[in-house]
Design an enzyme around this catalytic site. Structure first.
Site, PDB file in Angstrom:
ATOM      1  N   SER A   1      26.051 -35.245 -17.370  1.00 16.86           N
ATOM      2  CA  SER A   1      26.328 -34.103 -16.510  1.00 16.86           C
ATOM      3  C   SER A   1      26.211 -32.775 -17.256  1.00 16.86           C
ATOM      4  O   SER A   1      26.052 -31.722 -16.630  1.00 16.86           O
ATOM      5  CB  SER A   1      27.721 -34.226 -15.889  1.00 16.86           C
ATOM      6  OG  SER A   1      28.690 -34.366 -16.894  1.00 16.86           O
TER       7      SER A   1
ATOM      8  N   ASP B   1      38.824 -28.871 -15.876  1.00 15.74           N
ATOM      9  CA  ASP B   1      37.551 -29.159 -16.515  1.00 15.74           C
ATOM     10  C   ASP B   1      37.330 -28.269 -17.734  1.00 15.74           C
ATOM     11  O   ASP B   1      36.931 -27.116 -17.623  1.00 15.74           O
ATOM     12  CB  ASP B   1      36.431 -28.969 -15.487  1.00 15.74           C
ATOM     13  CG  ASP B   1      35.056 -29.332 -16.044  1.00 15.74           C
ATOM     14  OD1 ASP B   1      34.936 -29.558 -17.262  1.00 15.74           O
ATOM     15  OD2 ASP B   1      34.109 -29.380 -15.254  1.00 15.74           O
TER      16      ASP B   1
ATOM     17  N   HIS C   1      32.654 -28.981 -18.895  1.00 15.80           N
ATOM     18  CA  HIS C   1      31.474 -28.309 -18.340  1.00 15.80           C
ATOM     19  C   HIS C   1      31.649 -26.794 -18.452  1.00 15.80           C
ATOM     20  O   HIS C   1      32.707 -26.323 -18.859  1.00 15.80           O
ATOM     21  CB  HIS C   1      31.284 -28.733 -16.885  1.00 15.80           C
ATOM     22  CG  HIS C   1      31.062 -30.212 -16.759  1.00 15.80           C
ATOM     23  ND1 HIS C   1      32.060 -31.075 -16.427  1.00 15.80           N
ATOM     24  CD2 HIS C   1      29.972 -30.948 -16.978  1.00 15.80           C
ATOM     25  CE1 HIS C   1      31.586 -32.311 -16.440  1.00 15.80           C
ATOM     26  NE2 HIS C   1      30.322 -32.273 -16.774  1.00 15.80           N
TER      27      HIS C   1
END
Ligand SMILES: *[C@@H]1O[C@H](CO)[C@@H](O)[C@H](O)[C@H]1NC(C)=O
Ligand SMILES: *[C@@H]1O[C@H](CO)[C@@H](O)[C@H](O)[C@H]1NC(C)=O
Ligand SMILES: *[C@@H]1O[C@H](CO)[C@@H](O)[C@H](O)[C@H]1NC(C)=O
Length: 399
Positions: free
Chosen positions: A132, A370, A373
């Site tokens: 990702s 998160d 990311h």
């Protein structure tokens, strides 16, 4: 077209959410047990290996300096911005996120120029191969390029682990090929993987002949039980607590995975015009810990050079990646294969403020903190400044 793009993203987001959740949980486990390693002073194994670039200047060693120019795109001018990483919409201040510029020691890094980029890659195919974070990198590139030319989704199938974008004016194609380990792997349940160290993942290897630029990265694996095989034998496991199964070090598996992937690339006879670009590991930031500002990746300023420390797991991973890469480059010097590196580890270690995190005062990311990311726009856009520098060098274009 806009509605197609929006539709595309609405379909992507649930998948990305679960990916994000897995990674976030994984990083929580990693760092809750291990957070001291990242902030301790460097060990010899984690020492910074120079990555000399043009004219002896290491583009990847430097610092973030204030710069009011900001980002070339906004959350409104990028039609494909993924909501998951659209931090501006969710309360982040753009001046905090984007009013910084990466300044290599001893030289300058040019800002991204979509025209130049598209001129270099005209008629070519560029693939992001990885997890990702490779997706995150691709989304940044698409936002940057769409300020010059809007791409169209060439293939849209969420069941299929790859996504393709096409820039018709420049006949340029970008694809994302999902490959968690780069080697063959399977999932036997939601909590267990099986990875085969000596078998390359055919999801990408079979597409390689049509690719001109392959940007390769792996290493941020979820902390799930992962059985490791070599030949016909199960040689051990990552994250297992089972009798009679050896727990293998992450670094060992990482080294083997890169060896297999790079060996495949270097012996690929049909890959005539292929440049392989290694992107080094982009480490997550610990959610709790002594970053000096109360912890979390909820900072609003980059760290200074003296605030990060060289050593610990991200450095070990990066150095393994670089070593394997250099070995492939040296061994294949005569075979016409081209290799290059985008070494983002150091620059990104300094940007704990660049993650979606738990947005300040917002409920948006409440369930998923998160710290792995990156926000768009945000510091991840520098990966594409680096990419353009690397492509320019390859194309010997000095504009
Ligand atoms: C972009 O961010 C602003 C806040 O900076 C927000 O008001 C707006 O809704 C966002 N637009 C999109 C398309 O996400
Ligand atoms: C577009 O690029 C592909 C390679 O990516 C090439 O095969 C094809 O001929 C090109 N088409 C045009 C119209 O230039
Ligand atoms: C572990 O190995 C021992 C000795 O080889 C054997 O007796 C035992 O059954 C094994 N246990 C498992 C869970 O496989």
């Amino acid at each position: 077209m806009k509605s197609i793009l929006q539709h595309h993203w609405e379909r992507q987001v649930p998948k990305l959410c679960s990916i994000g959740l897995i990674f976030t949980l994984s990083m929580f486990v990693l760092f809750s047990s291990n957070s001291s390693t990242i902030i301790r002073k460097g060990t010899p194994r984690g020492k910074y290996i120079e990555t000399p670039n043009r004219g002896g200047c290491d583009l990847f060693k430097g610092r973030w300096i204030p710069d009011s120019e900001g980002s070339p795109y906004t959350n409104s001018s990028c039609p494909t911005i993924p909501q998951l990483w659209n931090c501006l919409r969710h309360g982040r201040k753009d001046r905090d996120l984007v009013n910084w510029r990466w300044k290599p020691d001893g030289c300058e890094l040019s800002r991204f120029e979509p025209k130049t980029f598209l001129r270099i890659v005209q008629g070519k195919v560029l693939a992001f191969i990885g997890d990702s974070l490779a997706q995150n990198h691709m989304e940044s590139l698409i936002c940057l390029l769409s300020q010059e030319e809007r791409p169209t989704p060439a293939l849209e199938d969420v069941e299929d682990p790859f996504i393709t974008w096409y820039f018709p004016i420049h006949n340029f194609t970008i694809m994302k090929i999902w490959s968690r380990f780069l080697v063959k792997s399977r999932e036997s349940s939601t909590k267990a993987y099986h990875a085969y160290l000596d078998k390359v993942d055919e999801d990408w290897s079979q597409k390689l002949q049509g690719i001109n630029y392959a940007i390769v990265d792996t290493g941020n694996w979820p902390p799930h039980k992962t059985y490791i095989y070599k030949g016909n034998d199960r040689i051990g496991c990552l994250h297992c607590r089972e009798p009679n199964i050896t727990n293998l070090p992450h670094g060992f598996v990482l080294r083997e995975v890169y060896r297999t992937a790079l060996k495949y690339i270097s012996t690929c006879n049909d890959c005539r015009d292929l440049t392989t670009i290694l992107r080094t590991i982009s480490s997550a930031h610990p959610k709790k810990g002594s970053w000096g500002s109360g912890g979390y990746c909820r900072r609003t300023r980059p760290l200074r050079e003296e605030e990060i420390s060289i050593g610990g797991s991200p450095w070990e991973s990066r150095n393994i990646q670089l070593k394997e890469f250099r070995r492939a480059k040296t061994e294949n010097r005569d075979k016409g294969k081209k290799y290059d590196v985008i070494d983002v580890t150091r620059a990104m270690l300094m940007r704990p403020d660049g993650h979606p995190g738990l947005q300040h005062g917002e409920k948006w990311r409440k369930a998923v903190d998160d710290c792995l990311h990156w926000c768009l726009p945000g510091p991840i856009d520098v990966w594409n400044d680096f990419l353009l520098a690397v492509l320019r060098k390859g194309a010997a274009i000095n504009t």
